[in-house]
Design a protein around this motif. Structure first.
Motif, mmCIF file in Angstrom:
data_model
loop_
_atom_site.group_PDB
_atom_site.id
_atom_site.type_symbol
_atom_site.label_atom_id
_atom_site.label_comp_id
_atom_site.label_asym_id
_atom_site.label_seq_id
_atom_site.Cartn_x
_atom_site.Cartn_y
_atom_site.Cartn_z
ATOM 1 N N ARG A 171 10.121 -2.340 -3.828
ATOM 2 C CA ARG A 171 9.264 -3.423 -3.337
ATOM 3 C C ARG A 171 9.187 -3.291 -1.830
ATOM 4 O O ARG A 171 10.209 -3.104 -1.173
ATOM 5 C CB ARG A 171 9.850 -4.790 -3.709
ATOM 6 N N THR B 231 -3.287 -0.026 0.000
ATOM 7 C CA THR B 231 -2.484 1.196 0.028
ATOM 8 C C THR B 231 -3.399 2.408 0.053
ATOM 9 O O THR B 231 -4.323 2.498 -0.757
ATOM 10 C CB THR B 231 -1.585 1.271 -1.220
ATOM 11 N N THR C 18 -1.546 3.923 -11.872
ATOM 12 C CA THR C 18 -0.510 4.940 -12.013
ATOM 13 C C THR C 18 -0.927 6.166 -11.222
ATOM 14 O O THR C 18 -2.111 6.501 -11.135
ATOM 15 C CB THR C 18 -0.297 5.350 -13.488
ATOM 16 N N ALA D 66 -0.206 6.362 -0.503
ATOM 17 C CA ALA D 66 1.145 5.811 -0.688
ATOM 18 C C ALA D 66 1.696 5.138 0.569
ATOM 19 O O ALA D 66 2.905 4.994 0.717
ATOM 20 C CB ALA D 66 2.101 6.895 -1.186
ATOM 21 N N LYS E 69 4.181 7.557 -11.526
ATOM 22 C CA LYS E 69 4.589 6.397 -10.704
ATOM 23 C C LYS E 69 3.613 5.268 -11.010
ATOM 24 O O LYS E 69 2.402 5.434 -10.861
ATOM 25 C CB LYS E 69 4.558 6.731 -9.223
ATOM 26 N N THR E 70 4.144 4.122 -11.426
ATOM 27 C CA THR E 70 3.308 2.973 -11.761
ATOM 28 C C THR E 70 3.451 1.929 -10.669
ATOM 29 O O THR E 70 4.570 1.599 -10.251
ATOM 30 C CB THR E 70 3.718 2.372 -13.111
ATOM 31 N N THR E 71 2.336 1.402 -10.204
ATOM 32 C CA THR E 71 2.332 0.335 -9.188
ATOM 33 C C THR E 71 1.604 -0.868 -9.759
ATOM 34 O O THR E 71 0.480 -0.722 -10.256
ATOM 35 C CB THR E 71 1.631 0.813 -7.909
ATOM 36 N N THR E 72 2.244 -2.027 -9.696
ATOM 37 C CA THR E 72 1.594 -3.254 -10.138
ATOM 38 C C THR E 72 1.440 -4.176 -8.941
ATOM 39 O O THR E 72 2.263 -4.172 -8.024
ATOM 40 C CB THR E 72 2.409 -3.966 -11.236
ATOM 41 N N GLY F 255 -2.773 -2.998 -11.860
ATOM 42 C CA GLY F 255 -2.230 -1.976 -10.967
ATOM 43 C C GLY F 255 -2.770 -0.604 -11.323
ATOM 44 O O GLY F 255 -3.821 -0.475 -11.954
#
Length: 132
Positions: free
Chosen positions: A63, A78, A118, A81, A127-130, A116
């Motif tokens: 986080r 973002t 991936t 990254a 890599k998963t981002t929510t 989100g």
């Protein structure tokens, strides 16, 4: 008892010492420099906090909190990254991959509920981002 040696009044305790105008000019410039250096340039972001949780095997939850100074029509997002100012339309429509959130060479896919995205690396790591 002997009389107190401090029978006279001290004038330097009741008046402020005389300081030169150069000293005050220096103090004002120093305070302005400190205030100015804490400001972000328009269109830039910086990471304020970063927290990683590796308590679960084969899974790391990260986080981060970013501080951004975005231009009109932009919002914090973002890119590659890293925190960045992106077009507000991307956030409103939840088209997360339009802001290029993944690193060079990674593939971006939206999650089914658009909560989100991936990022898939060539080796198969995902890599998963929510977004909360």
């Amino acid at each position: 008892m002997a009389p107190s040696p401090r029978t006279g009044s001290r004038q330097d305790a009741t008046t402020l010492p005389s300081m030169s105008s150069t000293f005050w000019a220096f103090m004002i410039l120093a305070s302005l420099l400190i205030a100015y250096c804490s400001q972000l340039a328009a269109g830039t972001c910086e990471i304020v906090t970063l927290d990683r949780d590796s308590s679960q095997p084969r899974r790391t939850i990260a986080r981060q909190t970013a501080r951004c100074a975005c231009r009109k029509g932009q919002i914090a997002g973002t890119t590659r990254a890293r925190p960045a100012c992106v077009d507000a339309r991307i956030i409103k429509t939840k088209q997360w991959c339009d802001m290029l959130p993944c690193l060079e060479g990674e593939g971006c896919d939206l999650l089914i509920n658009r909560s989100g995205w991936t990022c898939t690396q060539p080796g198969g790591r995902i890599k998963t981002t929510t977004v909360s």
